[in-house]
Design an enzyme around this catalytic site. Structure first.
Site, PDB file in Angstrom:
ATOM      1  N   TYR A  22      23.341  99.141  56.162  1.00  0.00           N
ATOM      2  CA  TYR A  22      24.482  99.777  56.805  1.00  0.00           C
ATOM      3  C   TYR A  22      25.355 100.445  55.737  1.00  0.00           C
ATOM      4  CZ  TYR A  22      22.791  97.293  60.883  1.00  0.00           C
ATOM      5  OH  TYR A  22      21.984  96.841  61.901  1.00  0.00           O
ATOM      6  N   GLU A  35       1.299  69.348  88.678  1.00  0.00           N
ATOM      7  CA  GLU A  35       0.579  70.282  87.815  1.00  0.00           C
ATOM      8  C   GLU A  35      -0.919  69.998  87.921  1.00  0.00           C
ATOM      9  OE1 GLU A  35      -1.270  72.685  85.347  1.00  0.00           O
ATOM     10  OE2 GLU A  35       0.830  72.986  85.945  1.00  0.00           O
TER      11      GLU A  35
END
Length: 649
Positions: free
Chosen positions: A180, A418
């Protein structure tokens, strides 16, 4: 518990940065959240996010980069949500922030920032500004700053620091890293000036030194200044560690009380937001080189949420402070849990970069894959249900697990079914390819949470309509996931055609010569997995580029890894037929046959699986379909959907 706490003695010892005493060595570094307001003001969401990390035991909270000058903030693309400090009118909101952080037991810092050329401007007649007319990769060519403008910007940093002190911050962090504005002046990669602000190292340092002096002039001698910079810019023509070690004492002499070490630039994503599979502590040796050069505390960032690694870095004298960013996004209570010896209860960041950096890059809301409350804590935090109910969850993948966890947290009686022998669904398969093993940490956390919350987990059983009627629940959540998509082309039912799911689960073994059809994330990862085991792989993708379904950071890492394999890649190509002679593919008008292919692996996407909802809607008042069972997506969306429905029922 006592032994674990003792093992982290350095991490939890106090330290001073100038006149500021920190209770431990854990710092939350600045990270963009875009939780600010449209005009750059502090918002409740912004404060809530950081306050949770302060309450969780972090010693120093650094508010993300705040613009010190209105030019880039008011004229840049996509700046809404970024906080600012370029005017006194923002002081009251920032004061509200610091008061909250202090009340939560932490010190507060703020990062003073200017993007320089690393910004796309809304008005083409007003380009970004920088030391020289050198664009960031893929960015606009900036306008070089005049000397008068440079002096004005140095003063803007000083004024921002003055406002920070008036707002109650305990320190400021000057952003001199990641390519920057300040970093652009410091780096020969960007700075091509021939006046006193460019040329040799001392001239390139002139602007950052002037900034530090202005900041010091505005805050006084007793106020800590942290200077963050990239010790290794990791680009050809940029600054390396040796040069950074040479300039470090000059930064201290100019006013820095602490040097915060990172590496890379904003466009070297492999390093600035190192993803899953990148080395843990990848910046430690760079920090050690800086520490040898100065006599002020040195902070280091970069994949350091492993507490044993962090402790070793401190004990070996390679740094004095540990910056944990994404780890604190994932679990704001990480320090407190470590201090209490509750390591197994930590929700570990897996460096997937989906909800944090990836979401910001795509314009989505800031969040976290493993912690869907991030960015939405006020509305997503589970609250006790006024009427606890019996809840059945079908499917133990990411959506089903999170739905069960959230519902149980709210007091509902939850049973999760499951069909497989372990929880995790497709995330269990996602752990298999190279560099993906960190996902297992999330699965272990979820298994432990479900057990602690008393969720009745039934493995190896599909939730059938008859079982639903027998259980007589008030709510059923269908999270049965998806199945691999199989295209309707000649020969697709041949014995040598398998799916990527079958390969990664170990339910299918390929021959030596393999064609992987589909170059999205799953196809690319499966191809790399097979290449790792010495298979000769051809990867066929109908689009013009690979892994187009991935966000920038994980995509860059995956493509970088693929470039080092022996995989033959064919883009803009589709598989059209499978015959005994070979695999017919088309690229535009050209047709080709790939011979001697032993196995075809399908990685062409998935299709939802929902064979339960319609069968039970007449018996159950509330039936919800979430995750891939509703719409094929990704783990970030699936977990968010689970959290949302668990909160609403």
């Amino acid at each position: 518990m006592i032994e674990r706490r003792a093992a982290l003695e350095k991490l939890f010892s106090p330290l001073n940065i100038g006149a500021m005493e920190l209770k431990n060595r854990i710092v939350m570094p600045p990270m963009t959240t875009v939780l600010g307001g449209a005009d750059g003001e502090v918002t409740d969401r912004f404060i809530d996010f950081y306050a949770a990390r302060a309450r969780g035991g972090t010693a120093l909270i650094t508010a993300e980069a705040v613009d010190v000058h209105p030019y880039t903030h008011n004229l840049s693309l996509g700046d809404r949500g970024f906080t600012v400090i370029y005017d006194d009118r923002f002081i009251p909101g920032l004061r509200r922030f610091t008061d909250t952080i202090h009340a939560a037991g932490a010190k507060a810092s703020v990062q003073l920032h200017h993007s320089g050329s690393a910004m796309f401007m809304l008005d083409p007649s007003k380009p970004p500004v920088a030391p020289s007319a050198v664009a960031c990769p893929g960015g606009q060519v900036p306008r070089p700053l005049s000397v008068d403008e440079i002096e004005e910007l140095a003063q803007a940093f000083g004024a921002g620091a003055r406002r920070a002190r008036e707002a109650g911050f305990d320190a400021v962090d000057v952003h001199g890293g990641h390519g920057y504005l300040i970093a652009q002046f410091m780096s020969a990669y960007f700075n091509r000036r021939t006046d006193g602000y460019g040329g040799d190292v001392s001239s390139r340092l002139r602007f950052p030194i002037e900034v530090l002096r202005e900041v010091r002039k505005n805050v006084g001698d007793d106020f800590p200044i942290i200077f963050r910079f990239s010790a290794d810019e990791r680009v050809s023509g940029g600054r390396g560690v040796d040069e950074s070690a040479a300039i470090a004492p000059l930064l201290v002499k100019a006013g820095a009380d602490c040097l915060s070490v990172t590496t890379g630039m904003h466009f070297t994503l492999l390093y600035t937001v190192a993803g899953m599979g990148m080395p843990m502590g990848l910046n430690v040796e760079s920090a050690a080189a800086i520490k040898r050069a100065v006599d002020v505390p040195v902070m280091v960032a970069g994949r350091l949420n492993d507490p044993l690694l962090a402790e070793a870095v401190l004990a070996e004298g390679k740094a004095d402070l540990i910056a944990i960013g994404r780890g604190l996004i994932a679990d704001p209570e990480l320090p407190a849990k470590l201090a209490a010896g509750r390591r197994d209860d930590i929700r570990w960041c897996i460096a997937c970069n989906q909800g944090c950096i990836g979401a910001l890059a795509s314009g989505a809301s800031f969040t976290c894959m493993v912690n869907p409350e991030v960015g939405r804590a006020s509305e997503m935090s589970p609250r006790p249900s006024p009427r606890p109910r019996r809840v059945l969850v079908a499917g133990g993948g990411p959506a089903g697990m999170e739905a069960a966890r959230t519902a149980a947290l709210r007091g509902h009686r939850v049973t999760l079914y499951e069909r497989g022998d372990r929880l995790g669904g497709q995330l269990r398969l996602a752990c298999v390819p190279p560099r993906k093993q960190e996902i297992c940490a999330y699965l272990r956390f979820m298994e432990r949470q479900l057990s602690q919350l008393g969720v009745d987990v039934v493995l190896g059983q599909t939730l059938a309509p008859a079982a639903v009627r027998q259980a007589d629940p008030q709510v059923v959540i269908v999270a049965t996931g998806s199945r691999p998509l199989v295209p309707d082309i000649p020969g697709i039912d041949a014995d040598n055609v398998v799916t990527a799911h079958e390969v990664l689960s170990g339910n299918a073994v390929t021959g030596q010569r393999v064609l992987v059809a589909g170059g999205g994330r799953v196809g690319c990862e499966t191809a790399e997995f097979l290449d790792q085991y010495g298979k000769r792989v051809v990867l066929v993708e109908m689009r013009s580029e690979l892994a187009a379904d991935l966000l920038p950071v994980p995509r860059e890492l995956l493509l970088h890894a693929l470039s080092r394999t022996q995989i033959e890649v064919r883009t803009s190509t589709r598989m059209v037929e499978i015959t005994a002679e070979g695999i017919a593919v088309e690229c535009g008008a050209r047709r080709d046959t790939l011979r001697d292919v032993d196995t075809v692996v399908l990685a062409l996407g998935v299709t939802p699986v929902d064979e339960l909802a319609d069968a039970i809607r007449e018996q159950i008042a509330e039936v919800y379909v979430i995750g891939d069972a509703s719409r094929a997506s990704n783990a970030l969306d699936a977990i968010a959907a689970g959290a949302d429905i668990g909160r609403r029922i």
